[in-house]
Design a protein around this motif. Structure first.
Motif, PDB file in Angstrom:
ATOM      1  N   ARG A  16      -2.271  54.409  52.005  1.00  0.00           N
ATOM      2  CA  ARG A  16      -1.724  53.592  53.091  1.00  0.00           C
ATOM      3  C   ARG A  16      -1.380  52.185  52.599  1.00  0.00           C
ATOM      4  N   GLN A  17      -2.244  51.651  51.749  1.00  0.00           N
ATOM      5  CA  GLN A  17      -2.017  50.297  51.249  1.00  0.00           C
ATOM      6  C   GLN A  17      -0.754  50.228  50.403  1.00  0.00           C
ATOM      7  N   ARG A  18      -0.428  51.306  49.709  1.00  0.00           N
ATOM      8  CA  ARG A  18       0.806  51.315  48.920  1.00  0.00           C
ATOM      9  C   ARG A  18       2.031  51.172  49.819  1.00  0.00           C
ATOM     10  N   VAL A  19       1.955  51.753  51.021  1.00  0.00           N
ATOM     11  CA  VAL A  19       3.055  51.597  51.980  1.00  0.00           C
ATOM     12  C   VAL A  19       3.161  50.135  52.402  1.00  0.00           C
ATOM     13  N   TYR A  63       9.396  44.520  49.613  1.00  0.00           N
ATOM     14  CA  TYR A  63      10.776  44.656  50.076  1.00  0.00           C
ATOM     15  C   TYR A  63      11.206  43.413  50.850  1.00  0.00           C
ATOM     16  N   ALA A  64      10.338  42.947  51.742  1.00  0.00           N
ATOM     17  CA  ALA A  64      10.652  41.757  52.534  1.00  0.00           C
ATOM     18  C   ALA A  64      10.819  40.533  51.639  1.00  0.00           C
ATOM     19  N   ALA A  65       9.955  40.418  50.627  1.00  0.00           N
ATOM     20  CA  ALA A  65      10.023  39.267  49.724  1.00  0.00           C
ATOM     21  C   ALA A  65      11.311  39.281  48.912  1.00  0.00           C
ATOM     22  N   LEU A  99      13.786  51.386  48.036  1.00  0.00           N
ATOM     23  CA  LEU A  99      13.392  52.768  47.766  1.00  0.00           C
ATOM     24  C   LEU A  99      11.886  52.924  47.633  1.00  0.00           C
ATOM     25  N   ARG A 100      11.210  51.885  47.142  1.00  0.00           N
ATOM     26  CA  ARG A 100       9.758  51.975  46.982  1.00  0.00           C
ATOM     27  C   ARG A 100       9.058  52.174  48.327  1.00  0.00           C
ATOM     28  N   VAL A 101       9.617  51.609  49.391  1.00  0.00           N
ATOM     29  CA  VAL A 101       9.028  51.822  50.717  1.00  0.00           C
ATOM     30  C   VAL A 101       9.079  53.307  51.069  1.00  0.00           C
ATOM     31  N   HIS A 102      10.240  53.910  50.856  1.00  0.00           N
ATOM     32  CA  HIS A 102      10.396  55.323  51.200  1.00  0.00           C
ATOM     33  C   HIS A 102       9.577  56.227  50.270  1.00  0.00           C
ATOM     34  N   GLN A 103       9.484  55.841  49.005  1.00  0.00           N
ATOM     35  CA  GLN A 103       8.660  56.626  48.083  1.00  0.00           C
ATOM     36  C   GLN A 103       7.181  56.528  48.456  1.00  0.00           C
ATOM     37  N   ALA A 104       6.770  55.365  48.954  1.00  0.00           N
ATOM     38  CA  ALA A 104       5.376  55.199  49.379  1.00  0.00           C
ATOM     39  C   ALA A 104       5.073  56.068  50.595  1.00  0.00           C
ATOM     40  N   LEU A 105       6.063  56.257  51.469  1.00  0.00           N
ATOM     41  CA  LEU A 105       5.867  57.157  52.611  1.00  0.00           C
ATOM     42  C   LEU A 105       5.621  58.583  52.129  1.00  0.00           C
ATOM     43  N   VAL A 106       6.387  59.010  51.133  1.00  0.00           N
ATOM     44  CA  VAL A 106       6.165  60.344  50.562  1.00  0.00           C
ATOM     45  C   VAL A 106       4.778  60.410  49.933  1.00  0.00           C
ATOM     46  N   GLY A 107       4.342  59.308  49.322  1.00  0.00           N
ATOM     47  CA  GLY A 107       3.033  59.263  48.679  1.00  0.00           C
ATOM     48  C   GLY A 107       1.881  59.521  49.627  1.00  0.00           C
ATOM     49  N   LEU A 108       2.109  59.306  50.927  1.00  0.00           N
ATOM     50  CA  LEU A 108       1.064  59.591  51.915  1.00  0.00           C
ATOM     51  C   LEU A 108       0.704  61.075  51.944  1.00  0.00           C
ATOM     52  N   SER A 109       1.611  61.914  51.429  1.00  0.00           N
ATOM     53  CA  SER A 109       1.361  63.359  51.416  1.00  0.00           C
ATOM     54  C   SER A 109       0.211  63.727  50.489  1.00  0.00           C
ATOM     55  N   ALA A 145      18.098  41.451  56.774  1.00  0.00           N
ATOM     56  CA  ALA A 145      16.911  41.082  57.547  1.00  0.00           C
ATOM     57  C   ALA A 145      16.619  42.121  58.620  1.00  0.00           C
ATOM     58  N   GLU A 146      17.669  42.663  59.235  1.00  0.00           N
ATOM     59  CA  GLU A 146      17.479  43.703  60.247  1.00  0.00           C
ATOM     60  C   GLU A 146      16.932  44.980  59.619  1.00  0.00           C
ATOM     61  N   GLN A 147      17.394  45.282  58.410  1.00  0.00           N
ATOM     62  CA  GLN A 147      16.891  46.462  57.711  1.00  0.00           C
ATOM     63  C   GLN A 147      15.395  46.326  57.432  1.00  0.00           C
ATOM     64  N   VAL A 148      14.992  45.144  56.982  1.00  0.00           N
ATOM     65  CA  VAL A 148      13.569  44.906  56.728  1.00  0.00           C
ATOM     66  C   VAL A 148      12.780  45.030  58.026  1.00  0.00           C
ATOM     67  N   ALA A 149      13.316  44.458  59.104  1.00  0.00           N
ATOM     68  CA  ALA A 149      12.634  44.523  60.399  1.00  0.00           C
ATOM     69  C   ALA A 149      12.486  45.970  60.868  1.00  0.00           C
ATOM     70  N   GLU A 150      13.498  46.793  60.600  1.00  0.00           N
ATOM     71  CA  GLU A 150      13.436  48.199  60.988  1.00  0.00           C
ATOM     72  C   GLU A 150      12.328  48.925  60.231  1.00  0.00           C
ATOM     73  N   HIS A 151      12.196  48.616  58.940  1.00  0.00           N
ATOM     74  CA  HIS A 151      11.124  49.231  58.153  1.00  0.00           C
ATOM     75  C   HIS A 151       9.756  48.730  58.621  1.00  0.00           C
ATOM     76  N   ARG A 152       9.684  47.458  58.979  1.00  0.00           N
ATOM     77  CA  ARG A 152       8.422  46.911  59.493  1.00  0.00           C
ATOM     78  C   ARG A 152       8.019  47.623  60.785  1.00  0.00           C
ATOM     79  N   ALA A 153       8.991  47.841  61.665  1.00  0.00           N
ATOM     80  CA  ALA A 153       8.702  48.499  62.938  1.00  0.00           C
ATOM     81  C   ALA A 153       8.215  49.927  62.714  1.00  0.00           C
TER      82      ALA A 153
END
Length: 224
Positions: A108-111, A118-120, A136-146, A177-185
């Motif tokens: 979870r922490q990797r996500v 990504y935001a930085a 891409l690292r955000v999306h790869q971290a989501l897969v890592g939850l598996s 900025a909107e893309q980052v906000a979408e990932h945050r949400a």
């Protein structure tokens, strides 16, 4: 002595590959552009054998392709490529999201860490390659939850296939900025335990990304 020479040669190949990579992600070398050994050798001041090895690295990464009787060219995604990769991404990332409750704290922490990075990068960096990598690292971290190394490895391969297309999107988007906000949400929903809501949001996000990628790669958007 010989080991040192081998290491120096390897670093030269890596530097040549890095320089070509930067040109790809900056859009100076567009999809379909031939990557000529002679021209690249002259431009970078290195031997053709170095360029040849650098191009082999890019082919292995999925950033370039070998064209029979024509040499190497920048990878160009077809509409079928985009559709297929998008479906595969949805399956892999959904598998990770569904396992949020069972995932380890480190997974979870990797996500969270990927989202923070990504935001930085989005706020501080003008480097398209760095932005795409962080995205891409955000999306790869989501897969890592598996919790599956095989699924994560598959996600890495898929990421390589879409990196150039996504880099183009990241360059032309005025709404980073909107893309980052979408990932945050999306991650906030996971943190709140709303797995089903996250899955719906992820599906919407990936569907929108597929449409944008089709448009960015010059293919008409197909709706079903």
């Amino acid at each position: 002595m010989y080991d040192d020479l081998a290491l120096e040669h390897s670093s030269t190949v890596d530097r040549a590959a890095d320089e070509i990579r930067r040109a790809l992600f900056a859009g100076r070398l567009t999809p379909g552009t031939p990557l000529r050994e002679v021209g690249l050798s002259a431009a970078m001041g290195v031997g053709r054998s170095t360029v040849r090895e650098a191009l082999a690295l890019l082919v292995a990464e999925g950033l370039a392709v070998r064209v029979p009787n024509r040499g190497v060219a920048v990878k160009q995604l077809t509409a079928d490529d985009v559709h297929d990769v998008s479906r595969a991404r949805a399956a892999l990332e959904s598998a990770g999201v569904r396992r949020w409750d069972e995932a380890s704290e480190s997974e979870r922490q990797r996500v969270r860490d990927a989202l923070t990075r990504y935001a930085a990068v989005a706020s501080e960096s003008g480097d398209p390659a760095a932005l795409t990598h962080a995205h891409l690292r955000v999306h790869q971290a989501l897969v890592g939850l598996s919790g599956s190394e095989r699924l994560s490895s598959t996600a890495d391969v898929l990421s390589s296939e879409i990196r150039l297309g996504l880099a183009h999107l990241d360059r032309i988007r005025a709404n980073v900025a909107e893309q980052v906000a979408e990932h945050r949400a999306l991650v906030a929903r996971l943190e709140a335990g709303d797995v089903e809501g996250t899955l719906r949001q992820l599906d919407d996000h990936l569907s929108a990304a597929e449409r944008s990628l089709l448009d960015a790669t010059g293919h008409a958007t197909i709706t079903s």
